[in-house]
Motif scaffolding. Structure first.
Motif, short mmCIF file in Angstrom:
data_model
loop_
_atom_site.label_atom_id
_atom_site.label_comp_id
_atom_site.label_asym_id
_atom_site.label_seq_id
_atom_site.Cartn_x
_atom_site.Cartn_y
_atom_site.Cartn_z
N TYR A 173 0.86 -1.18 0.00
CA TYR A 173 0.00 0.00 0.00
C TYR A 173 0.90 1.24 0.00
O TYR A 173 1.94 1.26 0.64
CB TYR A 173 -0.87 0.01 1.26
CG TYR A 173 -1.77 1.21 1.41
CD1 TYR A 173 -2.97 1.29 0.71
CD2 TYR A 173 -1.44 2.25 2.27
CE1 TYR A 173 -3.81 2.39 0.86
CE2 TYR A 173 -2.27 3.35 2.43
CZ TYR A 173 -3.45 3.41 1.72
OH TYR A 173 -4.28 4.49 1.86
N GLU B 167 0.47 5.91 -0.84
CA GLU B 167 -0.48 7.02 -1.03
C GLU B 167 0.19 8.21 -1.70
O GLU B 167 1.41 8.35 -1.67
CB GLU B 167 -1.01 7.52 0.32
CG GLU B 167 -1.82 6.55 1.10
CD GLU B 167 -2.22 7.09 2.46
OE1 GLU B 167 -3.29 6.69 2.93
OE2 GLU B 167 -1.47 7.90 3.07
N THR C 202 -3.50 -0.03 -3.51
CA THR C 202 -3.11 -1.37 -3.04
C THR C 202 -2.70 -2.17 -4.26
O THR C 202 -3.23 -1.98 -5.36
CB THR C 202 -4.27 -2.10 -2.33
OG1 THR C 202 -5.38 -2.21 -3.21
CG2 THR C 202 -4.68 -1.38 -1.06
N ASN D 195 -5.71 -1.52 -6.86
CA ASN D 195 -6.96 -0.86 -6.52
C ASN D 195 -6.68 0.52 -5.95
O ASN D 195 -5.61 0.77 -5.38
CB ASN D 195 -7.75 -1.69 -5.50
CG ASN D 195 -8.53 -2.79 -6.17
OD1 ASN D 195 -9.49 -2.52 -6.88
ND2 ASN D 195 -8.11 -4.03 -5.97
N PHE E 202 -8.05 4.05 -3.67
CA PHE E 202 -8.84 4.53 -2.55
C PHE E 202 -8.78 6.05 -2.58
O PHE E 202 -7.71 6.63 -2.76
CB PHE E 202 -8.27 4.02 -1.22
CG PHE E 202 -8.37 2.53 -1.08
CD1 PHE E 202 -9.32 1.96 -0.26
CD2 PHE E 202 -7.52 1.70 -1.78
CE1 PHE E 202 -9.43 0.58 -0.15
CE2 PHE E 202 -7.60 0.31 -1.68
CZ PHE E 202 -8.58 -0.24 -0.86
N MET F 250 -11.61 5.80 1.16
CA MET F 250 -12.76 5.00 0.72
C MET F 250 -12.41 4.23 -0.56
O MET F 250 -11.88 4.81 -1.51
CB MET F 250 -13.97 5.90 0.45
CG MET F 250 -14.41 6.72 1.65
SD MET F 250 -14.83 5.72 3.09
CE MET F 250 -16.20 4.81 2.48
N PRO F 251 -12.71 2.92 -0.60
CA PRO F 251 -12.41 2.14 -1.81
C PRO F 251 -13.25 2.60 -3.00
O PRO F 251 -14.42 2.94 -2.86
CB PRO F 251 -12.76 0.71 -1.41
CG PRO F 251 -13.70 0.83 -0.26
CD PRO F 251 -13.37 2.13 0.43
N LEU F 252 -12.62 2.64 -4.17
CA LEU F 252 -13.32 3.06 -5.38
C LEU F 252 -13.78 1.88 -6.23
O LEU F 252 -14.45 2.06 -7.24
CB LEU F 252 -12.43 4.00 -6.21
CG LEU F 252 -12.12 5.32 -5.50
CD1 LEU F 252 -11.12 6.13 -6.31
CD2 LEU F 252 -13.39 6.11 -5.26
N SER F 253 -13.41 0.66 -5.83
CA SER F 253 -13.88 -0.58 -6.46
C SER F 253 -13.73 -0.56 -7.98
O SER F 253 -14.64 -0.92 -8.72
CB SER F 253 -15.34 -0.85 -6.07
OG SER F 253 -15.45 -0.94 -4.67
N PRO G 147 -10.78 -2.04 -10.06
CA PRO G 147 -9.46 -2.68 -10.13
C PRO G 147 -8.79 -2.53 -11.49
O PRO G 147 -9.44 -2.43 -12.52
CB PRO G 147 -9.78 -4.15 -9.84
CG PRO G 147 -11.20 -4.32 -10.24
CD PRO G 147 -11.87 -3.00 -10.00
N PRO H 57 -5.92 -1.10 3.97
CA PRO H 57 -6.87 -2.20 4.14
C PRO H 57 -6.22 -3.39 4.85
O PRO H 57 -4.99 -3.54 4.82
CB PRO H 57 -7.25 -2.57 2.71
CG PRO H 57 -6.87 -1.39 1.89
CD PRO H 57 -5.73 -0.73 2.59
N TYR I 195 -2.68 -5.35 4.09
CA TYR I 195 -1.78 -4.51 3.29
C TYR I 195 -0.89 -3.68 4.21
O TYR I 195 -1.31 -3.28 5.29
CB TYR I 195 -2.56 -3.59 2.35
CG TYR I 195 -3.21 -4.34 1.22
CD1 TYR I 195 -2.56 -4.45 0.00
CD2 TYR I 195 -4.45 -4.94 1.37
CE1 TYR I 195 -3.14 -5.15 -1.06
CE2 TYR I 195 -5.04 -5.64 0.33
CZ TYR I 195 -4.38 -5.74 -0.87
OH TYR I 195 -4.95 -6.43 -1.91
#
Length: 195
Positions: A67, A69, A132, A139, A141, A145-148, A150, A182, A185
């Protein structure tokens, strides 16, 4: 009093004698100043990218789940994702070749010159984007918040990659994250063989 004199003598002489082994600094992941575009500027101890071009991280992702950022400090043209060392770090935007998989500033995901997806929300100045990667998919975020959405099909030994142009400034975080990663990770680990 004698212990103070010994301490000062050690500092003055540079160590504790012939048998002393100096401590080495623990290596950390940062932007790699030896793998940056010609017009890229790296500041803040390898944590901020500005100028024009791309920079790779100083270590590949070797562990199963990693992970990292960015914080978007200034908007412009920017991107983040993964790339091999064969990626052309002087040409932006990335994602136009077979060696980079990137999310661009407009929320589109590119690889080999093709759009592979689009985020449901477009990141803005001040936002924190997390990534991640588990060697199967990448993926994203947005502000924790996950953006789903992939990104699949990533191959080879890959490094985190970031690029900027037109005034964009990105701060990268490889540890001490803004948001909790998450479950399962963690920050990118440097392989023991490199130590």
């Amino acid at each position: 009093m004698a212990s103070y004199i010994f301490c000062f003598r050690c500092c003055r002489d540079g160590g504790f004698g012939a048998g002393h082994v100096p401590l080495r600094e623990i290596p950390v992941v940062r932007l790699d100043t030896s793998h940056v575009g010609n017009d890229v500027v790296i500041v803040k101890n390898g944590k901020r990218i500005c100028g024009t071009g791309a920079a790779l991280a100083s270590a590949p992702i070797a562990q199963n789940k990693a992970y990292f950022e960015i914080k978007i400090q200034c908007t412009g043209i920017w991107g983040m994702g993964l790339a091999t060392r064969k990626c052309n770090i002087n040409t932006v935007p990335l994602g136009a070749d077979t060696d980079s998989w990137v999310l661009r500033q407009d929320g589109t995901m590119f690889h080999n010159g093709e759009q592979k997806g689009k985020l449901p929300e477009v990141p803005q100045e001040g936002d924190i984007l997390g990534i991640t990667y588990d060697h199967i998919e990448m993926n994203f975020f947005l502000n924790g918040m996950p953006l789903s959405t992939p990104f699949l099909g990533i191959k080879g030994t890959v490094f985190p990659v970031f690029y900027v142009d037109s005034g964009a400034v990105l701060d990268v975080q490889f540890d001490k994250f803004y948001h909790q990663p998450p479950s399962g990770y963690d920050s990118i680990m440097i392989e023991q063989s490199l130590l």
